[in-house]
Design a protein around this motif. Structure first.
Motif, mmCIF file in Angstrom:
data_model
loop_
_atom_site.group_PDB
_atom_site.id
_atom_site.type_symbol
_atom_site.label_atom_id
_atom_site.label_comp_id
_atom_site.label_asym_id
_atom_site.label_seq_id
_atom_site.Cartn_x
_atom_site.Cartn_y
_atom_site.Cartn_z
ATOM 1 N N PRO A 177 1.162 -1.846 0.118
ATOM 2 C CA PRO A 177 -0.145 -0.180 0.165
ATOM 3 C C PRO A 177 1.386 1.525 0.065
ATOM 4 N N LEU A 178 0.094 2.386 -0.438
ATOM 5 C CA LEU A 178 0.631 3.201 -0.284
ATOM 6 C C LEU A 178 0.432 3.893 0.960
ATOM 7 N N LEU A 179 2.431 4.739 1.592
ATOM 8 C CA LEU A 179 1.719 5.085 3.045
ATOM 9 C C LEU A 179 2.263 6.726 3.204
ATOM 10 N N ASN A 206 4.548 5.285 12.635
ATOM 11 C CA ASN A 206 5.750 4.133 13.230
ATOM 12 C C ASN A 206 5.361 3.058 12.705
ATOM 13 N N ASN A 207 4.515 2.460 11.327
ATOM 14 C CA ASN A 207 3.905 1.925 10.285
ATOM 15 C C ASN A 207 2.826 1.769 11.488
ATOM 16 N N LEU A 208 2.089 2.555 12.207
ATOM 17 C CA LEU A 208 0.435 2.143 12.628
ATOM 18 C C LEU A 208 0.183 2.685 11.661
ATOM 19 N N PRO A 209 -1.095 2.319 11.747
ATOM 20 C CA PRO A 209 -2.296 2.916 10.692
ATOM 21 C C PRO A 209 -2.875 4.444 11.527
ATOM 22 N N ILE A 210 -3.322 5.097 11.328
ATOM 23 C CA ILE A 210 -3.482 6.381 12.536
ATOM 24 C C ILE A 210 -5.074 6.803 11.132
ATOM 25 N N ILE A 236 -7.809 16.213 6.280
ATOM 26 C CA ILE A 236 -7.971 15.514 5.642
ATOM 27 C C ILE A 236 -8.899 14.728 5.748
ATOM 28 N N MET A 237 -7.816 13.408 6.231
ATOM 29 C CA MET A 237 -7.882 12.256 6.613
ATOM 30 C C MET A 237 -9.101 11.506 7.402
ATOM 31 N N VAL A 238 -9.288 10.437 7.138
ATOM 32 C CA VAL A 238 -10.427 9.585 7.540
ATOM 33 C C VAL A 238 -9.769 9.320 8.890
ATOM 34 N N SER A 239 -9.637 8.757 10.158
ATOM 35 C CA SER A 239 -9.240 8.409 11.422
ATOM 36 C C SER A 239 -10.468 8.349 12.326
ATOM 37 N N PRO A 240 -10.423 7.123 13.255
ATOM 38 C CA PRO A 240 -9.075 6.204 12.630
ATOM 39 C C PRO A 240 -10.168 6.059 11.383
ATOM 40 N N VAL A 241 -8.518 4.771 10.804
ATOM 41 C CA VAL A 241 -8.645 3.744 9.281
ATOM 42 C C VAL A 241 -9.452 2.231 10.563
ATOM 43 N N ILE A 242 -10.180 2.148 9.208
ATOM 44 C CA ILE A 242 -10.807 0.019 9.597
ATOM 45 C C ILE A 242 -9.646 -0.588 8.912
ATOM 46 N N ALA A 273 -5.429 -1.443 15.674
ATOM 47 C CA ALA A 273 -4.820 -0.259 14.774
ATOM 48 C C ALA A 273 -3.579 -0.311 15.694
ATOM 49 N N LYS A 274 -3.244 -0.306 16.319
ATOM 50 C CA LYS A 274 -2.066 -1.566 17.432
ATOM 51 C C LYS A 274 -1.208 -1.752 16.820
ATOM 52 N N SER A 275 -1.399 -2.279 15.503
ATOM 53 C CA SER A 275 -0.385 -3.606 14.676
ATOM 54 C C SER A 275 0.038 -3.475 13.526
ATOM 55 N N GLU A 276 1.308 -3.745 13.374
ATOM 56 C CA GLU A 276 2.498 -3.198 12.140
ATOM 57 C C GLU A 276 1.124 -3.211 10.607
ATOM 58 N N ILE A 277 1.318 -2.598 10.049
ATOM 59 C CA ILE A 277 0.508 -2.299 9.043
ATOM 60 C C ILE A 277 1.142 -3.314 7.670
#
Length: 638
Positions: A177-179, A206-210, A236-242, A273-277
């Motif tokens: 995915p694009l990060l 830190n490679n955790l999705p926000i 403008i991001m949607v947070s939290p990500v599902i 959301a507390k583990s790596e993408i």
């Protein structure tokens, strides 16, 4: 003021799942928007190919059958009765209905607006899960063991078990995915998405999705001027990500997207959301996962813009055929699917040509002939066709014909690139002989019928196996009307077809050994097309025409129809139908294995049992040829 009708509807709905999980207030909200439909016996609610309705349906009284119709045979898939739901496709798929729903008796139906129900649906996970599992597993009630496996939705048309496996297997996802970070600039994010042709960027720390930014966010927040192009994406991001775990099934992915009304899911190591993408799932991934769904595939064909697009769709059909054979799906059902997809490819090739050339000067009809006309083309065999345009004044004829010849050349070239090679006999619409006005075609059929064999060869027989593919159906109907009027009592014509059917090379030699090719590149191989399939195809054509039965082109269904119209020979005709399927399966499996048209099979690769099955079909062929010989007063040497 009390709404008595709505209360009665609510009282009915609350007795059946999934409505029994809703509050009475919610039921009344739904019931107040319900339309009551009355269907007479045999009245159609929706049919294959219809655009999805804005309602789904609950049966109040009566019964509705869900069926597939192909040529002369209608196959009933399921019978829905009081309290059953149907028409769920609009909830979960953006394509047309894949089954026909028809009243089996006088029936009362509640039509429930999907938009109204969706609002309630997203507040009730239990109801959403019920409907999703009903749609995915094709069950009237997914929690009821008694009905497990019964088709409820018009989801798929050929395999309950295969569909259930498909929906509950793990879904593939993009592992790259694009990060970006929250301080990235929207302009840079937009450029990144454009360069990679990807519609989303996961915002991470830190490679955790926000959060996540999608092309929708850029359209609704940047393009509208709400935020400048230089804004940080954190704003403008949607947070939290599902977030979801790696082993998510297709059914679960659909459930999450519906529940949270999102088009993307972020895959993480443990699903939180507390583990790596680990990756991302898009709505397009769900479509790809259902690529062997007939409706999805045909919709993809209709969106195709080039021969490259259509070739990709045809390759998916080949994969579907191969997997269906591996899962022991009955060949007639596979043939039905392949026939619809092949016709969709032809139609789209014509659409593309017309878009390039401009509108046709007059009405016309494109007719597929040969194996395409009989809807028997499972493998990439030849394309055969002809084109009929309406009669025009003599001074316009040349220009009109020139347009259609150019159109036909574009179409046949596109189909060549897809993989359908032109007929080696030249039986193709781009041939100047086979692109003519209605009057010319009626005259041509008259010659074939009244003076068979003169100024023509045996190839003319394939022009009696045609299927309307595109254009004005009235033109095809005009030709059919003339043909069936002219062939009545035409003994010479039927004698010609009969002699032709008897002249095929024999499958067995004097000592009951297989007659194989004696030289050339196919030396020692058995020609299953000409020695086994062709005699049955020719026999079915002759017999169906002699019975003056219209609209049945497929060899298997021709024999099935003959069994109905001639009960005296029903057993033989049904054996012929079975023999045709057996031979077609041998050819298809050989073609898939050797990546060719399957015409020549290696007998050494067949088991003893398969060789016995093959030889049995020759006995059936001999019996139907004897019937033809006696009925039309022929000899094998006529």
């Amino acid at each position: 003021m009390k709404n008595t009708i709505a209360e009665r509807i609510a009282d009915f709905l609350k007795r059946y799942p999934p409505f029994l999980s809703l509050s009475y207030a919610e039921l009344l909200e739904i019931a107040s928007e319900v339309r009551i439909l009355s269907l007479e016996k045999n009245k159609t609610l929706f049919q294959i190919g219809d655009p999805c309705h804005t309602d789904f349906y609950v049966i109040k009284d009566g019964a509705v059958g869900l069926s597939i119709t192909s040529d002369a045979e209608e196959t009933l898939i399921d019978r829905c009765a009081e309290g059953d739901i149907l028409g769920l496709r609009p909830f979960f798929a953006k394509n047309n209905y894949l089954l026909t729903a028809k009243a089996r008796e006088e029936t009362i139906i509640f039509a429930i607006p999907i938009l109204i129900f969706q609002k309630i649906l997203l507040r009730n996970e239990e109801v959403l899960s019920f409907l999703l599992e009903s749609f995915a597993s094709n069950t009237r009630n997914p929690y009821d063991k008694e009905h497990k496996g019964k088709l409820i939705s018009e989801n798929v048309i050929y395999s309950d078990q295969q569909s259930e496996i498909q929906y509950f297997q793990s879904i593939d996802y993009s592992e790259k995915p694009l990060l970006a970070t929250a301080d990235a600039i929207a302009k840079d994010i937009a450029q990144m998405m454009t360069d990679n042709n990807i519609g989303s960027v996961i915002i991470q720390n830190n490679n955790l999705p926000i959060g996540i930014v999608t092309d929708k966010d850029l359209r609704t927040k940047i393009a509208t001027g709400r935020f400048p192009i230089t804004v940080e994406v954190g704003k403008i991001m949607v947070s939290p990500v599902i977030t979801v775990p790696e082993d998510l099934s297709l059914a679960e992915a659909q459930l999450y997207m519906l529940k949270y009304d999102v088009d993307y899911l972020c895959v993480t190591l443990d699903g939180t959301a507390k583990s790596e993408i680990k990756g991302i799932i898009s709505e397009n991934d769900l479509v790809e996962a259902q690529a062997n769904n007939l409706g999805v595939l045909i919709k993809e064909i209709k969106r195709g813009h080039s021969s490259k697009d259509l070739k990709r769709s045809r390759e998916k059909l080949s994969e579907l055929i191969e997997s269906s054979l591996a899962n022991d799906i009955p060949l007639p059902q596979i043939t039905n699917i392949a026939g619809e997809v092949n016709m969709a490819l032809i139609k789209r090739a014509i659409d593309i040509a017309i878009l390039e050339m401009g509108s046709p000067p007059v009405r016309f009809a494109w007719l597929a002939i040969g194996s395409q006309g009989r809807k028997e083309q499972l493998l990439l065999t030849d394309q055969d066709s002809f084109l009929v345009f309406e009669d025009v004044a003599n001074d316009k004829y040349r220009d009109v014909k020139d347009y259609f010849l150019k159109l036909a050349r574009r179409v046949t070239t596109t189909l060549n690139r897809v993989g359908y090679q032109s007929s080696p006999e030249g039986n193709i619409a781009s041939n100047i002989l086979w692109c003519n006005s209605l009057s010319v075609w009626i005259s041509q059929y008259g010659k074939w019928i009244n003076t068979p064999g003169e100024n023509s060869d045996a190839i003319s027989r394939t022009f009696f196996d045609y299927e309307f593919a595109y254009g004005d159906i009235a033109i095809e109907e005009a030709i059919t009307t003339v043909i069936f009027k002219d062939i009545r009592e035409k003994k010479k014509f039927f004698g010609y077809l009969g002699n032709d059917a008897l002249k095929k090379p024999p499958a067995l030699g004097f000592f009951k050994q297989f007659n194989v090719e004696e030289d050339g590149e196919n030396k020692d191989l058995f020609d299953i097309k000409n020695r086994a399939l062709a005699p049955l195809i020719d026999a079915a054509r002759l017999l169906i025409l002699s019975q003056n039965i219209k609209g049945v082109n497929n060899t298997y269904y021709r024999f099935r129809q003959l069994a109905v119209s001639e009960p005296k020979y029903a057993e033989l005709y049904l054996e012929c139908a079975d023999a045709f399927i057996t031979l077609s399966q041998f050819r298809t499996e050989s073609g898939i294995k050797n990546d060719n048209n399957g015409q020549y099979i290696n007998l050494e690769e067949l088991s003893k049992t398969d060789k016995a099955k093959l030889k049995h079909t020759f006995t059936v062929i001999k019996e139907v040829q004897d019937l033809i010989k006696n009925r039309f007063a022929l000899t094998y040497f006529s």
